[in-house]
Design a protein around this motif. Sequence first.
Motif, PDB file in Angstrom:
ATOM      1  N   ALA A  33      -2.983   2.154  18.947  1.00 19.96           N
ATOM      2  CA  ALA A  33      -2.699   0.745  18.867  1.00 19.96           C
ATOM      3  C   ALA A  33      -3.167   0.054  20.750  1.00 19.96           C
ATOM      4  CB  ALA A  33      -0.974   1.066  19.142  1.00 19.96           C
ATOM      5  N   THR A  34      -3.181   0.811  21.425  1.00 20.72           N
ATOM      6  CA  THR A  34      -3.524   0.470  22.884  1.00 20.72           C
ATOM      7  C   THR A  34      -5.158  -0.756  22.570  1.00 20.72           C
ATOM      8  OG1 THR A  34      -2.993   2.435  23.390  1.00 20.72           O
ATOM      9  CG2 THR A  34      -4.583   0.902  25.010  1.00 20.72           C
ATOM     10  N   LYS A  35      -5.969  -0.131  21.414  1.00 24.01           N
ATOM     11  CA  LYS A  35      -7.161  -1.148  21.174  1.00 24.01           C
ATOM     12  C   LYS A  35      -6.869  -2.358  20.462  1.00 24.01           C
ATOM     13  CE  LYS A  35     -10.452   3.263  21.012  1.00 24.01           C
ATOM     14  NZ  LYS A  35     -11.463   3.848  19.922  1.00 24.01           N
ATOM     15  N   VAL A  36      -6.045  -1.774  19.776  1.00 27.60           N
ATOM     16  CA  VAL A  36      -5.373  -3.598  18.680  1.00 27.60           C
ATOM     17  C   VAL A  36      -4.881  -3.550  19.739  1.00 27.60           C
ATOM     18  CG1 VAL A  36      -3.835  -3.817  16.713  1.00 27.60           C
ATOM     19  CG2 VAL A  36      -5.455  -1.993  16.472  1.00 27.60           C
ATOM     20  N   TRP A  37      -4.210  -3.933  20.326  1.00 25.41           N
ATOM     21  CA  TRP A  37      -3.679  -4.682  21.552  1.00 25.41           C
ATOM     22  C   TRP A  37      -4.627  -5.394  21.931  1.00 25.41           C
ATOM     23  CZ3 TRP A  37      -3.407  -6.216  26.718  1.00 25.41           C
ATOM     24  CH2 TRP A  37      -2.088  -6.699  26.777  1.00 25.41           C
ATOM     25  N   ALA A  38      -5.168  -4.594  23.049  1.00 21.33           N
ATOM     26  CA  ALA A  38      -6.241  -5.509  23.647  1.00 21.33           C
ATOM     27  C   ALA A  38      -7.840  -6.287  23.126  1.00 21.33           C
ATOM     28  CB  ALA A  38      -7.511  -3.591  23.731  1.00 21.33           C
ATOM     29  N   LEU A  39      -8.021  -5.435  21.682  1.00 27.97           N
ATOM     30  CA  LEU A  39      -8.808  -6.378  20.038  1.00 27.97           C
ATOM     31  C   LEU A  39      -7.988  -7.703  20.386  1.00 27.97           C
ATOM     32  CD1 LEU A  39     -10.374  -3.597  18.762  1.00 27.97           C
ATOM     33  CD2 LEU A  39     -11.752  -5.392  20.390  1.00 27.97           C
ATOM     34  N   ALA A  40      -6.744  -7.584  19.930  1.00 29.99           N
ATOM     35  CA  ALA A  40      -6.348  -9.264  19.015  1.00 29.99           C
ATOM     36  C   ALA A  40      -5.767  -9.344  20.613  1.00 29.99           C
ATOM     37  CB  ALA A  40      -4.303  -7.874  18.771  1.00 29.99           C
ATOM     38  N   GLN A  41      -5.405  -9.773  21.667  1.00 27.86           N
ATOM     39  CA  GLN A  41      -5.648 -10.329  23.329  1.00 27.86           C
ATOM     40  C   GLN A  41      -6.482 -11.028  22.775  1.00 27.86           C
ATOM     41  OE1 GLN A  41      -2.033 -10.701  24.652  1.00 27.86           O
ATOM     42  NE2 GLN A  41      -1.986  -9.276  22.881  1.00 27.86           N
ATOM     43  N   GLY A  42      -8.758 -10.345  22.512  1.00 33.83           N
ATOM     44  CA  GLY A  42      -9.108 -10.754  22.944  1.00 33.83           C
ATOM     45  C   GLY A  42     -10.133 -10.311  23.583  1.00 33.83           C
ATOM     46  N   LEU A  43      -9.185  -9.308  24.664  1.00 32.96           N
ATOM     47  CA  LEU A  43      -9.809  -8.412  25.555  1.00 32.96           C
ATOM     48  C   LEU A  43     -10.932  -7.130  25.116  1.00 32.96           C
ATOM     49  CD1 LEU A  43      -7.216  -9.425  27.619  1.00 32.96           C
ATOM     50  CD2 LEU A  43      -9.643 -10.554  28.218  1.00 32.96           C
ATOM     51  N   PRO A  44     -12.206  -6.526  24.644  1.00 36.21           N
ATOM     52  CA  PRO A  44     -12.173  -5.562  23.834  1.00 36.21           C
ATOM     53  C   PRO A  44     -12.336  -4.457  24.828  1.00 36.21           C
ATOM     54  CG  PRO A  44     -13.872  -7.134  23.890  1.00 36.21           C
ATOM     55  CD  PRO A  44     -12.676  -8.252  24.521  1.00 36.21           C
ATOM     56  N   PRO A  45     -11.638  -2.918  24.496  1.00 33.83           N
ATOM     57  CA  PRO A  45     -10.679  -2.044  25.442  1.00 33.83           C
ATOM     58  C   PRO A  45     -12.252  -1.741  25.865  1.00 33.83           C
ATOM     59  CG  PRO A  45     -11.190  -1.876  23.123  1.00 33.83           C
ATOM     60  CD  PRO A  45     -11.118  -2.785  22.930  1.00 33.83           C
ATOM     61  N   PHE A  46     -13.907  -1.486  26.055  1.00 35.27           N
ATOM     62  CA  PHE A  46     -14.905  -1.546  26.159  1.00 35.27           C
ATOM     63  C   PHE A  46     -15.559  -2.979  26.843  1.00 35.27           C
ATOM     64  CE2 PHE A  46     -15.372  -1.298  21.978  1.00 35.27           C
ATOM     65  CZ  PHE A  46     -15.987  -1.469  21.363  1.00 35.27           C
ATOM     66  N   HIS A  47     -16.571  -2.236  27.471  1.00 34.29           N
ATOM     67  CA  HIS A  47     -17.772  -3.606  28.668  1.00 34.29           C
ATOM     68  C   HIS A  47     -18.538  -3.012  26.907  1.00 34.29           C
ATOM     69  CE1 HIS A  47     -19.606  -5.854  30.885  1.00 34.29           C
ATOM     70  NE2 HIS A  47     -21.207  -4.748  30.605  1.00 34.29           N
ATOM     71  N   GLU A  48     -18.556  -4.602  26.635  1.00 38.58           N
ATOM     72  CA  GLU A  48     -20.092  -5.013  25.695  1.00 38.58           C
ATOM     73  C   GLU A  48     -20.801  -6.609  26.115  1.00 38.58           C
ATOM     74  OE1 GLU A  48     -22.341  -2.236  23.725  1.00 38.58           O
ATOM     75  OE2 GLU A  48     -23.827  -4.130  23.873  1.00 38.58           O
ATOM     76  N   PRO A  49     -21.698  -6.278  26.715  1.00 36.56           N
ATOM     77  CA  PRO A  49     -21.949  -8.039  26.452  1.00 36.56           C
ATOM     78  C   PRO A  49     -22.143  -8.751  25.697  1.00 36.56           C
ATOM     79  CG  PRO A  49     -23.947  -6.770  27.834  1.00 36.56           C
ATOM     80  CD  PRO A  49     -22.850  -5.686  26.826  1.00 36.56           C
ATOM     81  N   GLY A  50     -20.973  -9.684  25.846  1.00 37.72           N
ATOM     82  CA  GLY A  50     -20.912 -10.558  24.960  1.00 37.72           C
ATOM     83  C   GLY A  50     -19.667 -10.215  23.887  1.00 37.72           C
TER      84      GLY A  50
END
Length: 445
Positions: A33-50
């Motif tokens: 759920a933490t990953k989903v929350w972050a992705l749904a905010q448009g803030l991926p939970p890890f660093h990946e350029p672009g």
Amino acid sequence: MKVSVIGCGYLGAVHAATMASLGHTVVGLEPDATKVWALAQGLPPFHEPGLQELVQEGLISGRLEFTTEPSAVAGSSVHFICVGTPQAKTAMDADLSQILAAIDALLPYLHPGDVVAGKSTVPVGTSELVSRRLEGSGAFLAWNPEFLRQGSAVSDSLHPERIVYGLPSGGNRSRIQTVLDTVYAPLLDGGTPRIVTDWATAELIKSAANAFLAMKLSYINAVGELCEQVGADVVGLSLALGLDGRIGADYLKAGVGFGGGCLPKDLRSFRVQAKDHGVDSLEELLSLVDGINADARYRAGESALRMCGGSVVGRRIGVLGAAFKADTDDVRDSPALDIALQLAAEGAQVTVSDPRVPEHTWLAYPQLSFVRHAEQALRGAELAMLLTPWPEFVGLDPAETALLMSVPRMYDGRNALDPVAWKTAGWEYYGAGRGMALGSVQAAH
Ligand SMILES: NC(=O)c1ccc[n+]([C@@H]2O[C@H](COP(=O)([O-])OP(=O)(O)OC[C@H]3O[C@@H](n4cnc5c(N)ncnc54)[C@H](O)[C@@H]3O)[C@@H](O)[C@H]2O)c1
Ligand SMILES: O=c1ccn([C@@H]2O[C@H](COP(=O)(O)OP(=O)(O)O[C@H]3O[C@H](CO)[C@@H](O)[C@H](O)[C@H]3O)[C@@H](O)[C@H]2O)c(=O)[nH]1
């Protein structure tokens, strides 16, 4: 077309955003759920350029959503399986439990004619296993391995070098191919080559590709060991080898070896596959590749010991980098972290600097100190070790950096620095596979 992406980690999050950018309606299913929350905010939970930009574009377009709710995948024509296949805890083979759990959770929502497309890296025979689980659902199975690299995952996904379809034999083959061609149409229209084959070949293409890259890296690292013994320079040697078009310059950067969530575990899984099928010569070859890689890390620790006069007990070492490569925050099987831990176990006081690795990762390594900036790691240290070639480390000024150190000694585990500039600024410089060599080969046209 509506598609689902099951598992939104390093692969799945990028694949979901890529599918949305190709014009599809995408639902990303992820139990965390933490990953989903972050992705749904448009803030991926890890660093990946672009990735952040691509996810935000998808969310704004209304074509991309992330959820923990399995029923949301119903109505998708294609379900991409992107869950993890880590190395088993007590063996070298791949743990397929996430794949099997994902398929079981998908079953109630499949409709006849849906395509389930496996993107995860799996041992040969997995498609057969999964297809038996899909029996009765009316869904078709394809294996469609992914070749993206972390750090360039977005551009690799939008401009892949090839797309592979592993399809079942029989009458549904062309129907599945048509569905996948529709999904990938913008890429295929742009000229991306497509290989259509059977399940087993598709599974093996992926394992063989990663093992080949690992083999090339272990080859150059073993040659680097020889270079060190005889006072030769592996960097110049690689440059000359790479100019031979038959060899190619990629994956010839000698250093502390390969790591990450893919090459090491996929190499070991491939070893098991070779052994299980009685191909002992391949198993032996891959075992050597794995052993040379472990040695590359061990030799970095030995070099540090030598540079510190034979013991690191109580000595301050500043390690530059924790991630397994630059442009990612991922520390899975990271050579940098492994070497830092090796030196801490020898009694050194090790401070690790990494610009991106998240703080929660640090908590797992109480024997190491972590800081964000190189200066904090190097102040008062008597050995600096460059183990992940982040641009901020490669761009350090040798003269200014020397002032931070109690003794200016640099072990360059990625051969990312200019030895002449560092030596001229008063550093004792040692490069993996080149020792104290000054970099004696230059390219000229
Ligand atoms: N990381 C890469 O660059 C990359 C590239 C190509 C292929 N691969 C392969 O892709 C697969 C995934 O790798 P990754 O690096 O993204 O791993 P990861 O651990 O980052 O992501 C896997 C995700 O799947 C989720 N998950 C677990 N069980 C699930 C279930 N039952 N249903 C839905 N989601 C579930 C996890 O919570 C996690 O977020 C592996 O097979 C890997 O070898 C990875
Ligand atoms: O010349 C080189 C190139 C790479 N590395 C190291 O090799 C490792 C792997 O690098 P890379 O292949 O760039 O990273 P991954 O993101 O793990 O990508 C690999 O693993 C993915 C997951 O299977 C595949 O999709 C990719 O095609 C495959 O390159 C890292 O530790 C690098 O530092 C070197 O030491 N020298």
